[in-house]
Write a protein that holds these residues in place. Structure first.
Motif, PDB file in Angstrom:
ATOM      1  N   GLY A 188       0.795  -1.221   0.000  1.00 33.44           N
ATOM      2  CA  GLY A 188       0.000   0.000   0.000  1.00 33.44           C
ATOM      3  C   GLY A 188       0.827   1.269   0.000  1.00 33.44           C
ATOM      4  O   GLY A 188       0.283   2.363   0.064  1.00 33.44           O
ATOM      5  N   PHE A 189       2.127   1.149  -0.056  1.00 34.67           N
ATOM      6  CA  PHE A 189       2.956   2.338   0.073  1.00 34.67           C
ATOM      7  C   PHE A 189       2.993   3.122  -1.230  1.00 34.67           C
ATOM      8  O   PHE A 189       3.149   2.559  -2.310  1.00 34.67           O
ATOM      9  CB  PHE A 189       4.377   1.923   0.473  1.00 34.67           C
ATOM     10  CG  PHE A 189       5.271   3.088   0.754  1.00 34.67           C
ATOM     11  CD1 PHE A 189       5.199   3.748   1.966  1.00 34.67           C
ATOM     12  CD2 PHE A 189       6.173   3.534  -0.197  1.00 34.67           C
ATOM     13  CE1 PHE A 189       6.010   4.818   2.231  1.00 34.67           C
ATOM     14  CE2 PHE A 189       6.980   4.623   0.059  1.00 34.67           C
ATOM     15  CZ  PHE A 189       6.903   5.266   1.277  1.00 34.67           C
ATOM     16  N   ASN A 190       2.859   4.423  -1.106  1.00 37.56           N
ATOM     17  CA  ASN A 190       2.884   5.271  -2.285  1.00 37.56           C
ATOM     18  C   ASN A 190       4.175   6.086  -2.286  1.00 37.56           C
ATOM     19  O   ASN A 190       4.314   7.049  -1.545  1.00 37.56           O
ATOM     20  CB  ASN A 190       1.662   6.195  -2.257  1.00 37.56           C
ATOM     21  CG  ASN A 190       1.719   7.205  -3.390  1.00 37.56           C
ATOM     22  OD1 ASN A 190       2.581   7.126  -4.272  1.00 37.56           O
ATOM     23  ND2 ASN A 190       0.803   8.152  -3.361  1.00 37.56           N
ATOM     24  N   PRO A 191       5.150   5.718  -3.121  1.00 33.20           N
ATOM     25  CA  PRO A 191       6.464   6.369  -3.077  1.00 33.20           C
ATOM     26  C   PRO A 191       6.420   7.833  -3.494  1.00 33.20           C
ATOM     27  O   PRO A 191       7.326   8.591  -3.150  1.00 33.20           O
ATOM     28  CB  PRO A 191       7.298   5.558  -4.088  1.00 33.20           C
ATOM     29  CG  PRO A 191       6.481   4.366  -4.425  1.00 33.20           C
ATOM     30  CD  PRO A 191       5.065   4.673  -4.134  1.00 33.20           C
ATOM     31  N   THR A 192       5.370   8.234  -4.207  1.00 28.62           N
ATOM     32  CA  THR A 192       5.371   9.617  -4.666  1.00 28.62           C
ATOM     33  C   THR A 192       4.831  10.570  -3.600  1.00 28.62           C
ATOM     34  O   THR A 192       4.965  11.777  -3.727  1.00 28.62           O
ATOM     35  CB  THR A 192       4.500   9.754  -5.926  1.00 28.62           C
ATOM     36  OG1 THR A 192       3.218   9.174  -5.630  1.00 28.62           O
ATOM     37  CG2 THR A 192       5.114   9.021  -7.100  1.00 28.62           C
ATOM     38  N   ASN A 193       4.235  10.020  -2.585  1.00 31.33           N
ATOM     39  CA  ASN A 193       3.704  10.856  -1.516  1.00 31.33           C
ATOM     40  C   ASN A 193       4.835  11.206  -0.558  1.00 31.33           C
ATOM     41  O   ASN A 193       5.411  10.327   0.069  1.00 31.33           O
ATOM     42  CB  ASN A 193       2.592  10.077  -0.793  1.00 31.33           C
ATOM     43  CG  ASN A 193       2.007  10.862   0.365  1.00 31.33           C
ATOM     44  OD1 ASN A 193       2.517  11.907   0.741  1.00 31.33           O
ATOM     45  ND2 ASN A 193       0.922  10.345   0.919  1.00 31.33           N
TER      46      ASN A 193
END
Lengths: 515, 178, 490, 103
Positions: A55-60
């Motif tokens: 679920g990790f969003n690297p762009t956030n």
């Protein structure tokens, strides 16, 4: 119910604690049940941590999966956890190596198994906690929680000189961390003095924001940074605070060494990147050159001392000093590639050194000796083992295509941009490191089977499937990250950018004649 | 014939004379208490010292305290001390070992302390009146049972606790290895 | 004396009555342990109830000589709890040595009435009497194992130095009284405020009086260099008494300090704060250094309790800086509670080990305890970690709070913070040495198993739970401590 | 001279110092106890003197002195009972011979 609604981080952190409690109530005379319970809880935590990555969003750029609860409202102290790319990777590294270590302890640990598994699970709680805490007070608590189980693991299940080693380990670490406590409190108080409120005084995000806008006073920065530096430098360990490390490594049981090398050493580097640089950027700039010099000394010193070590495990311990020197070097050149390389090196060193210690432990189980001179020709008797060991040695040397290469290369690239001389010194040491590792490999594995090994007769078996199971995942990851370093770089890009942006607008503080 | 106000020839008032005598007795017997070798004599010197103090209290206008001093210190405490001395001083008790090895430094320290107190007293303005004021017994009783009733009650509790514990500690046990 | 006065001193009167009742019970039912215990515990519960009831309405009685405020309530409850815990730890130990429980309980509760008096005194004379009522039973308790040469030996040393310091204290009190014309704490404070404001000069006589008072108090809290009776008294006393002696007279003396230094001498704080800073630094450093060299755990804990006195003094030093008045006191008060729980617990474990007579408290006797008696060993580890200041225990939070106050105070107190943490790191060495023996050394021979009485077990669990709770959820106690601290500073 | 507060206070100071010396220098527990009694008496003399020469303290002085007197009596009781108990165990009243605990 959605996964995102679960307090995922708390679950990952405290599942091992639940496991420890469960084991505490298991009967002592059922070692099988204890082992399986420990492994199951570690695996559950591991599985949950994989969900984090999904679920990790690297762009956030913000911290994700945040959980915030008031804890000691008078001082604005919160139970606040969350992850960014760096924390996420380190959490997964921790959960991975935890279950591997527990699995690797199945055979060697026969005495006081129950206490051992409890200690190990609590150790895991502390380590994960350190990587996810976003409140400085909470961070400190997890930081100290790590100390006690590690102390017990070395002190109870360690080698002959374990008590000396464990007390040395604790005292070194405590001196640093207690000064860090003073620095944390001083920082919080300084924040309270500036804003007139305790709200957010221990909250990392608030403090980082404050540091970026108004900034902390120069003398507070200098003092607090030095205190943080001492705590982290002892953990890394940086020259000249490294002397606890070889003792602790040599005396610790195999799984203890693995956790020590793979995770505990990362605590210091993580602390630098997460807390020391963003909150005290000006002080970091002030002391940066000094730390680079210390890193170079560590790289050279570790390599030279490793070269002459007669003990197998100690040799790898000293090689850690060199590798961690690359990490601090990469951090303190304040430069994108350097920081990326440092983070990659942290992960890779965890995987590679973890694997090496596991394999040393495998052979120690059979021979009960680690004197390199007594070995020789092992390849003929244990070919699978030798191949596995060779793989990790090559990874450690930095063979292109394996993950060790990428991190060191990036650090060298960064340091070349910083100062070609620094890069030159570091490069020459890389070659030296390759030399001593390969020399060790040659002495142990090639040639005629030594008398000592021959005397062991049938006890000297090749690596068993369970033991193989402990190192294969590590090897697989080493290959994957070696071929696709972008996987990691992508994850940590947000962290790197944030840290460097904050550092860039700042200039060093004048301290006496320094700078 | 009336007694003159002051001592003839040296013009010393009677009460001053009494003060000097009592002071000399007080300090002298006090010194004997801490220096004599025979501890029984120390005890006796202590009684003399207490008596001189009682005299001083009477002289300065606190007759009730003087009476209490005689009753409690001479009548009770000194007797208790002498009793304890008799009980514990067997022939084995070496009377020659009176002082610690560091008696000399102690003497110097005490002398410095005394000098310091004297100098401080001399240097301080106490807002004192020229002559001592007598304290009547009636008003004293009123103050004691009115203003000071709480301390008074507490002192009795203190004595009770001391007596209970004291009896426990001091009583010989029939079965124990006394 | 009026009815209102009587109602205000109800907890004190109740404590005295309970002590008397215990004696009466013993006379009616001679030699019986259970009735005396029941009377004591019920009595203590009543006292606690009265403390809470009376504390709900801050008041003064006896024309200001006795005052009940939030500080009184907090300290009183702490003391009642400590006495109750001591009574839980003692019976096993006393029974094994054929010592009577009723007398023990009665003397202990007399001591309780002493500390109740200290925490509620608005008058220097009452303060002194409370002090005496606290320490006299203490002397008796120290010598309670009267057939044991060590016990009586510790008692006589404790008694002689205690009485000596009382005389010094009283001499100082006489001068302060003579120069300020009052024994009321408010009155003294008012007089001193006038001096600070410059309307009257500080006379040498008053300065000397204050010096004597400080010296007397320093003896009472066993601050370096007035500490030298502590180790002998602690080591010689019956172990449950040692736990008691290391907590109640010490925290009681701090209560006295709060009433005296903060309440009465507060206006002069600029003059005495540097003395407190030096005392604190010397006390924690020397206490720790000597503790490092001890082989007897009991004696080691005695020296370590000196070091803890030093940490608590930091709170007082912080108070004297206007930046951190409340925080300093809060830290001190919180430390008192945390220290009580963990130190009593640690001594109780030693007492449990010594349930059979003839067991010393040498490190050797802890060897292999982790295997022999996991329950005791784990609790001891918890208490020792808390004494070291490792999170998440009470000792950690207390230390962090004290350090926060010192950092906030800045100046010399800020340096104290650094000295304190370096000391804490050094202390880890000797505390953890016990853990080493418990878990990492094998016992010599085959020691017999230890039987724990039910009360003892319950008491240990209570102490352990308190040690954990005060570390994990300090928010429970903080508001109470805050009110108590503000009661004094108002 | 008898009309001077200073004289009484200095006298009390001397007595206090004598007591201090005795406490520090004597080896016998009972002697030390007696020295403490001297110190307490010096305190009482101070209190009485203040009471006599400072009008506002007049009556208070006597009362406080009486209270101190009673405290001294309680202390003496406790101290002497400990002395007797220890004498049963050790057969010596010399304090510096009570050194079993020093290693």
């Amino acid at each position: 119910m959605n996964i995102a609604d679960l307090p995922l981080i708390s679950l990952i952190t405290f599942v091992p604690l639940v496991g420890a409690v469960v084991i505490a109530f298991l009967p002592r005379n059922q070692p099988g049940a204890i082992r399986v319970t420990a492994l199951v809880f570690a695996l559950v935590s591991f599985g949950l941590s994989l969900l984090l990555l999904v679920g990790f969003n690297p762009t956030n750029p913000n911290f994700q999966y945040q959980e915030v609860h008031d804890w000691i409202p008078v001082f604005g102290i919160q139970y606040k956890v969350g992850i960014d790319g760096l924390s996420a990777l380190l959490v997964v590294l921790t959960t991975t190596l935890s279950w591997i270590s527990i699995l690797a302890s199945f055979r060697p640990i026969k005495e006081r198994l129950k206490e051992y598994m409890i200690s190990f699970l609590i150790l895991e709680v502390g380590l994960i906690g350190v990587f996810v805490a976003l409140d400085l007070f909470l961070f400190y608590i997890f930081w100290e929680v790590v100390l006690v189980p590690m102390y017990l693991v070395i002190g109870i299940w360690g080698g002959s000189n374990r008590i000396y080693a464990t007390i040395k380990f604790v005292l070194y670490t405590l001196v640093g961390s207690l000064l860090m406590l003073v620095a944390i409190l001083a920082t919080a108080f300084s924040f309270q003095g500036a804003t007139g409120s305790w709200v957010g005084a221990f909250d990392f995000v608030t403090l980082r924001g404050f540091a970026a806008t108004s900034g902390f006073a120069g003398n507070l920065q200098v003092f607090a940074f030095l205190a943080f530096f001492l705590a982290f430098a002892i953990k890394v360990p940086m020259f000249p605070f490294h002397t606890w490390l070889p003792d602790a490594h040599v005396e610790a049981p195999t799984a203890g060494s693995v956790m020590l090398a793979a995770i505990l050493l990362k605590l210091g580097a993580y602390g630098f990147i997460r807390f020391a640089l963003p909150i005290f950027p000006a002080a970091a700039r002030t002391f940066g050159p000094l730390i680079i010099v210390l890193s170079l000394i560590a790289i050279i010193y570790g390599a030279i001392v490793a070269l002459v070590q007669p003990d197998w495990k100690k040799l790898i311990a000293y090689s850690s000093v060199t590798h961690m020197g690359f990490v601090t070097l990469g951090i303190f050149i304040f430069q994108e590639q350097g920081l990326q390389g440092a983070i990659l090196q942290m992960i890779n060193h965890g995987l590679i050194t973890g694997g090496l210690f596991l394999l040393v432990g495998v052979m120690y189980e059979r021979t009960h000796d680690r004197t390199i001179a007594k070995f020789g020709g092992l390849a003929s008797r244990a070919p699978v083992y030798s191949a596995a060991f060779g793989f990790f040695v090559f990874a450690s040397v930095g063979l292109p295509g394996l993950s060790g290469f990428v991190g060191e290369f990036l650090v060298l690239l960064g340091s070349f941009a910083y100062n070609p001389w620094v890069a030159a010194i570091a490069t020459s040491c890389m070659i030296l490191a390759a030399g001593y590792l390969l020399y060790m490999f040659q002495r142990i594995f090639t040639g005629e089977l030594s008398d000592f090994l021959r005397g062991l007769g049938n006890h000297l078996t090749d690596i068993s499937p369970i033991e193989m199971l402990t190192v294969v995942p590590l090897a697989a990851l080493i290959v994957v990250f070696g071929l696709f370093p972008g996987l990691l770089l992508h994850m940590v890009q947000g962290t790197v950018t944030t840290v460097l942006t904050e550092l860039n607008g700042v200039s060093a503080i004048r301290v006496f004649f320094w700078q | 014939m009336a007694i003159p106000d002051a001592l003839p020839f040296i013009n010393l008032r009677w009460d001053d004379l009494l003060f000097i005598i009592l002071s000399v007795v007080l300090v002298g017997s006090g010194l004997l208490v801490v220096t004599l070798r025979d501890i029984i004599r120390c005890g006796l010197a202590m009684m003399v010292c207490f008596a001189a103090l009682a005299g001083l209290y009477a002289l300065v206008g606190a007759p009730l305290v003087a009476a209490a001093q005689v009753l409690v210190y001479i009548g009770a405490i000194s007797v208790l001390v002498l009793f304890a001395i008799m009980l514990t001083q067997t022939k084995a008790a070496p009377a020659r070992l009176v002082f610690q090895t560091q008696a000399l430094p102690a003497a110097i320290a005490a002398a410095v302390l005394g000098l310091l107190i004297a100098l401080t007293v001399g240097a301080t303005n106490w807002n004192a009146v020229a002559a001592p004021i007598r304290t009547g017994t009636a008003i004293l009783a009123r103050v004691l049972f009115d203003q000071f009733v709480l301390p008074f009650e507490i002192v009795s509790v203190l004595l009770l606790a001391a007596v209970i514990g004291g009896i426990f500690l001091a009583k010989r046990e029939e079965d124990g290895p006394a | 004396m009026s009815w209102a006065d009587l109602a205000t001193i109800a907890p004190l009167a109740a404590a005295i009555l309970v002590a008397g009742l215990v004696i009466v019970t013993d006379i009616v039912l001679p030699g019986r342990r259970v009735p005396a215990l029941i009377v004591s515990f019920v009595g203590l519960a009543v006292v606690a109830g009265l403390v809470i009831a009376v504390g709900a309405h801050p008041a003064t009685a006896f024309a200001g000589a006795y005052r009940v405020d939030d500080l009184t309530t907090y300290l009183d409850l702490l003391f009642v709890a400590v006495i109750a815990l001591t009574l839980m730890f003692a019976p096993d130990y006393l029974a094994a040595r054929d010592l009577p429980l009723p007398e023990f309980a009665a003397v202990l509760i007399f001591a309780l009435s002493g500390v109740l008096l200290i925490s509620a005194s608005g008058d220097l004379l009452i303060l002194f009497l409370g002090l005496e009522l606290m320490v006299l039973p203490g002397y008796l308790l120290a010598g309670f194992a009267k057939r044991d040469a060590l016990s009586t030996e510790g008692a006589i040393k404790y008694f002689l130095l205690g009485s000596f310091s009382s005389a010094i204290f009283l001499f100082g009190l006489a001068f302060v009284w003579g120069l300020t014309g009052t024994t009321r704490i408010d009155g003294v404070a008012t007089a001193l405020r006038a001096i600070v404001a410059g309307s009257t000069p500080l006379t040498p006589g008053l300065a000397m009086g204050l010096a004597f008072l400080t010296t007397g108090v320093a003896f009472k809290i066993a601050a370096v260099p007035f500490h030298y009776w502590t180790p002998d008294a602690y080591q010689g006393s019956p172990t449950p008494v040692t736990g008691y002696l290391s907590v109640v007279p010490k925290v009681g003396a701090f209560a006295l300090i709060l009433r005296l230094f903060v309440g009465a001498l507060g206006p002069l704080s600029a003059d005495w704060d540097i003395i407190i800073v030096l005392l604190a630094a010397a006390t924690m450093t020397l206490g720790n250094l000597v503790a490092l060299t001890q082989d007897s755990v009991k004696r080691m804990l005695a020296y370590s309790s000196i070091a803890h006195t030093g940490y608590m003094l930091i709170g007082l030093a912080a108070w004297s800086s206007p930046n951190s008045r409340i925080e300093g006191l809060e830290g001190l008060l919180y430390y008192g509670a945390a220290y009580a729980a963990m130190n009593l617990g640690a001594f109780a474990v030693i007492a449990a080990l010594q349930r059979r007579t003839g067991i010393s408290s040498q490190l050797e006797s802890f060897a292999g305890l982790g295997r022999r008696e996991p329950f005791l060993a784990i609790l001891m580890t918890l208490f020792l970690l808390s004494l070291t200041g490792i999170p998440p225990t009470a000792g950690f939070f207390a230390k962090a709070y004290i350090i926060l106050a010192a950092v906030q105070a800045g100046g010399p107190a800020g340096i104290l913070a650094v000295i304190a943490v370096l000391n804490a790191a050094a202390a880890a060495f000797y505390y953890l040495r016990v853990v080493v023996y418990m878990f990492m050394r094998e016992p010599r021979g085959e020691p017999a198993p230890i039987f724990l009485g039910r009360l003892m077990r319950l008491g240990l669990i209570v102490a352990a739970v308190l040690t954990m709770v005060l570390g994990l959820v300090p928010g429970l106690l903080l508001p109470i401590v805050g009110n108590a601290a503000r009661a004094l500073t108002l | 001279m008898s009309h001077s507060l200073d004289a009484y206070l200095i006298l009390a100071g001397i007595l206090f110092s004598i007591g201090t010396f005795g406490f520090l220098a004597r080896r016998n527990a009972i002697s030390m106890l007696m020295s403490i009694e001297l110190m307490l008496n010096a305190v009482n003399l101070t209190i009485i003197a203040f009471g006599a020469f400072i009008p506002t303290l007049k009556v208070q002085g006597s009362v406080i002195a009486l209270i101190v007197l009673a405290v001294a009596a309680a202390e003496a009781t406790v101290g002497l009972s400990i002395v007797i108990a220890i004498y049963r165990n050790r057969k010596t009243p010399l304090v510096d011979e009570y050194d079993t605990m020093r290693d």
